[in-house]
Design a protein around this motif. Structure first.
Motif, PDB file in Angstrom:
ATOM      1  N   GLU A 130      73.576 -40.973  28.643  1.00  0.00           N
ATOM      2  CA  GLU A 130      74.070 -42.286  28.210  1.00  0.00           C
ATOM      3  C   GLU A 130      74.943 -42.098  26.967  1.00  0.00           C
ATOM      4  N   VAL A 131      76.119 -41.516  27.196  1.00  0.00           N
ATOM      5  CA  VAL A 131      77.076 -41.236  26.123  1.00  0.00           C
ATOM      6  C   VAL A 131      78.428 -41.791  26.539  1.00  0.00           C
ATOM      7  N   ALA A 132      79.291 -42.003  25.553  1.00  0.00           N
ATOM      8  CA  ALA A 132      80.592 -42.604  25.843  1.00  0.00           C
ATOM      9  C   ALA A 132      81.650 -42.086  24.885  1.00  0.00           C
ATOM     10  N   VAL A 133      82.890 -42.053  25.381  1.00  0.00           N
ATOM     11  CA  VAL A 133      84.078 -41.825  24.552  1.00  0.00           C
ATOM     12  C   VAL A 133      84.849 -43.135  24.553  1.00  0.00           C
ATOM     13  N   VAL A 134      85.246 -43.591  23.372  1.00  0.00           N
ATOM     14  CA  VAL A 134      85.882 -44.902  23.237  1.00  0.00           C
ATOM     15  C   VAL A 134      87.325 -44.728  22.774  1.00  0.00           C
ATOM     16  N   ASP A 135      88.221 -45.510  23.362  1.00  0.00           N
ATOM     17  CA  ASP A 135      89.625 -45.476  22.935  1.00  0.00           C
ATOM     18  C   ASP A 135      89.744 -45.988  21.508  1.00  0.00           C
ATOM     19  N   SER A 136      90.660 -45.381  20.746  1.00  0.00           N
ATOM     20  CA  SER A 136      90.776 -45.699  19.325  1.00  0.00           C
ATOM     21  C   SER A 136      91.173 -47.156  19.083  1.00  0.00           C
ATOM     22  N   ALA A 137      92.055 -47.706  19.918  1.00  0.00           N
ATOM     23  CA  ALA A 137      92.468 -49.100  19.733  1.00  0.00           C
ATOM     24  C   ALA A 137      91.292 -50.049  19.955  1.00  0.00           C
ATOM     25  N   TYR A 138      90.502 -49.781  20.988  1.00  0.00           N
ATOM     26  CA  TYR A 138      89.335 -50.632  21.257  1.00  0.00           C
ATOM     27  C   TYR A 138      88.275 -50.441  20.179  1.00  0.00           C
ATOM     28  N   ALA A 139      88.112 -49.207  19.713  1.00  0.00           N
ATOM     29  CA  ALA A 139      87.135 -48.941  18.650  1.00  0.00           C
ATOM     30  C   ALA A 139      87.509 -49.686  17.375  1.00  0.00           C
ATOM     31  N   GLU A 140      88.798 -49.713  17.058  1.00  0.00           N
ATOM     32  CA  GLU A 140      89.231 -50.427  15.860  1.00  0.00           C
ATOM     33  C   GLU A 140      89.029 -51.933  16.011  1.00  0.00           C
ATOM     34  N   GLU A 141      89.333 -52.442  17.206  1.00  0.00           N
ATOM     35  CA  GLU A 141      89.189 -53.881  17.451  1.00  0.00           C
ATOM     36  C   GLU A 141      87.728 -54.331  17.346  1.00  0.00           C
ATOM     37  N   ALA A 193      91.721 -46.557  29.767  1.00  0.00           N
ATOM     38  CA  ALA A 193      90.548 -47.437  29.753  1.00  0.00           C
ATOM     39  C   ALA A 193      90.065 -47.602  28.321  1.00  0.00           C
ATOM     40  N   ASP A 194      89.239 -48.624  28.096  1.00  0.00           N
ATOM     41  CA  ASP A 194      88.690 -48.845  26.757  1.00  0.00           C
ATOM     42  C   ASP A 194      87.505 -47.923  26.485  1.00  0.00           C
ATOM     43  N   VAL A 195      86.692 -47.711  27.511  1.00  0.00           N
ATOM     44  CA  VAL A 195      85.471 -46.912  27.359  1.00  0.00           C
ATOM     45  C   VAL A 195      85.386 -45.924  28.519  1.00  0.00           C
ATOM     46  N   TYR A 196      85.032 -44.679  28.218  1.00  0.00           N
ATOM     47  CA  TYR A 196      84.820 -43.651  29.235  1.00  0.00           C
ATOM     48  C   TYR A 196      83.352 -43.247  29.211  1.00  0.00           C
ATOM     49  N   ILE A 197      82.727 -43.228  30.390  1.00  0.00           N
ATOM     50  CA  ILE A 197      81.341 -42.779  30.506  1.00  0.00           C
ATOM     51  C   ILE A 197      81.254 -41.815  31.682  1.00  0.00           C
ATOM     52  N   PRO A 198      80.175 -41.024  31.779  1.00  0.00           N
ATOM     53  CA  PRO A 198      80.042 -40.112  32.917  1.00  0.00           C
ATOM     54  C   PRO A 198      80.079 -40.872  34.242  1.00  0.00           C
ATOM     55  N   LEU A 199      80.642 -40.244  35.270  1.00  0.00           N
ATOM     56  CA  LEU A 199      80.808 -40.886  36.568  1.00  0.00           C
ATOM     57  C   LEU A 199      79.480 -41.378  37.130  1.00  0.00           C
ATOM     58  N   GLU A 200      78.449 -40.574  37.004  1.00  0.00           N
ATOM     59  CA  GLU A 200      77.147 -40.978  37.538  1.00  0.00           C
ATOM     60  C   GLU A 200      76.634 -42.244  36.856  1.00  0.00           C
TER      61      GLU A 200
END
Length: 476
Positions: free
Chosen positions: A206-217, A248-255
């Motif tokens: 349950e981990v995620a990579v977030v886009d910088s623009a969305y993270a700032e918003e 995308a705004d948020v990236y998570i594992p495919l599963e």
């Protein structure tokens, strides 16, 4: 003797040499500027394509969206529980597959097994709509008049004031990425600027990579959390899109994406890398034949759908700019040849005298061509300098071009229905640059030499026809 005479004649005829060199320089500079701007257009278009499907992707395989009214698209429905506490906040969200019908995960293997496919990886694109807020019960205010209905049984007079509902709707995109093969797909068009990317052991984490623009918003940071359908995902990294617009705004594992979307063993897109970029058409045909029910969209297909100022400017650079460069260059060559020939006609006495002293026609011709080549090389140096300055100005100004992508290939992600935008279209702002390559400089040098040869050919032909008698007639 050759170089001594050459240096003396060029010094004596500085103005004429400068005119010839300036004409060639103008044509060569225009060629450099147009070539560099065209190269910048190509790079801008590459950025547009990479922002949608990632670096290294040659084509995508999708299943076309269901036709309107066929039941393939379900409108989102939100339900709230009744609670005794009317001040309590209500919150619910809905996870939906973004704009596309899904494919079975086994399709990835089928596509990867086709001849000419170097690699294939699946991805799941989702839209999350989150609604939260609260209901507030109204209050009855009595107006003080006598109750209706007589003594003891009347109802108080008044009205309900206040109350209502206040809800916020937050929509963001989530992309399920294959963490084992991260070198293909939309995340490759972004750079991890904080934290880290996924590891191969985090297929179900349950981990995620977030886009910088969305993270700032949303004021998100590494080691914080982002909630998707009631599940808190730890933010392990912040990514910044190369083109300024993330897939995308948020990236998570495919599963994990398949779990929250209730889409087990399903993907929306298969990203394909061809073994040979020259055989993409053949690979596309093989996939369409052997994997029925799919739509294959190549980067060339998507490039044809790019509209807006980027497309207009690209057409101008490729069409009008190219022909203008050719026309100016041809005119410069012609003018240089005519001026050199004219200069030879004014030197009849000189060349006739040299022939009378024993110079052969070939030696006179070589002398004229040598002078013309020096003029051409001088024009080349000036043209390269002016062309580089023009390209630098374009890069420094960095005019912003807009690229709008309409749907291609039945609404695949490369047409705007995938990560990063609603189904139908996607608009990006791209800063134009004008890079000058070494090959462009070499072309300029070749053009300079060619200009000198053309001019020398005009003048040399004229000089070779002179006779000593012509010089004697000019003697007063």
């Amino acid at each position: 003797m050759f170089f001594t005479y050459l240096r003396r004649e060029l010094r004596r005829r500085r103005k004429a040499a400068l005119v010839v060199a300036s004409g060639l320089a103008l044509g060569i500079a225009l060629v450099i500027v147009v070539s560099s701007v065209s190269s910048g257009m190509a790079k801008a278009q590459d950025k547009v394509l990479q922002s949608l499907y990632g670096l290294g992707t040659d084509m995508t395989v999708t299943k076309a969206a269901a036709a309107p009214g066929s039941g393939g698209t379900e409108r989102p429905r939100f339900e709230f529980d009744a609670k005794d506490d009317d001040e309590a906040s209500q919150s619910t969200d809905r996870v939906m597959v973004q704009g596309l019908q899904t494919l079975a995960s086994s399709t990835v293997g089928k596509v990867g097994a086709q001849d000419g496919v170097a690699d294939a990886v699946g991805g799941l694109s989702l839209t999350v709509m989150k609604v939260d807020g609260q209901f507030k019960r109204g209050e009855f205010e009595q107006d003080g008049s006598a109750p209706q209905g007589g003594r003891g049984g009347g109802r108080p007079q008044g009205e309900v004031r206040g109350g209502g509902a206040s809800f916020d709707v937050n929509s963001f995109t989530v992309y399920g990425t294959d963490v084992i093969r991260q070198d293909l797909g939309p995340l490759t068009s972004s750079e991890i600027t904080e934290g880290r990317t996924f590891t191969t052991a985090e297929t179900a984490a349950e981990v995620a990579v977030v886009d910088s623009a969305y993270a700032e918003e949303k004021e998100l940071a590494v080691d914080g959390t982002v909630t998707v359908s009631g599940t808190d995902y730890k933010i392990i990294g912040i990514s910044t899109a190369d083109s300024g617009d993330a897939a995308a705004d948020v990236y998570i594992p495919l599963e994990q994406a398949q779990t929250v979307a209730d889409a087990k063993d399903e993907v929306t897109t298969v990203y394909v890398k061809a073994a040979d970029s020259q055989k993409i058409g053949t690979v596309k045909a093989a996939i369409q034949k052997n994997v029925p029910g799919t739509t294959v969209t190549t980067s060339a297909d998507l490039a044809d759908t790019v509209s807006g100022s980027l497309s207009t400017a690209s057409d101008l650079a490729a069409g009008v700019g190219t022909w203008l460069s050719v026309a100016v260059l041809a005119a410069a060559f012609l003018v240089a040849g005519l001026l050199t020939s004219s200069a030879v006609s004014r030197r009849v006495r000189e060349f006739g005298t040299l022939k009378a002293l024993g110079w052969k026609s070939g030696r006179v011709t070589r002398q004229v061509i040598g002078e013309a080549l020096v003029n051409g090389l001088t024009g080349g140096v000036l043209g390269i300098a002016v062309g580089l300055a023009g390209a630098y100005v374009v890069t420094a100004v960095s005019p912003t071009l807009t690229a709008q992508l309409g749907s291609a290939g039945g609404g695949g992600p490369m047409g705007g229905g995938g990560p990063g935008g609603p189904s139908g279209s996607k608009t990006l702002d791209i800063a134009l640059t004008a890079p000058v390559s070494l090959s462009t400089i070499l072309v300029a040098v070749v053009l300079a030499v060619a200009g000198g040869i053309v001019a020398g050919a005009f003048g040399g032909w004229r000089a070779s026809r002179l006779r000593p008698a012509d010089a004697l007639r000019r003697v007063e």
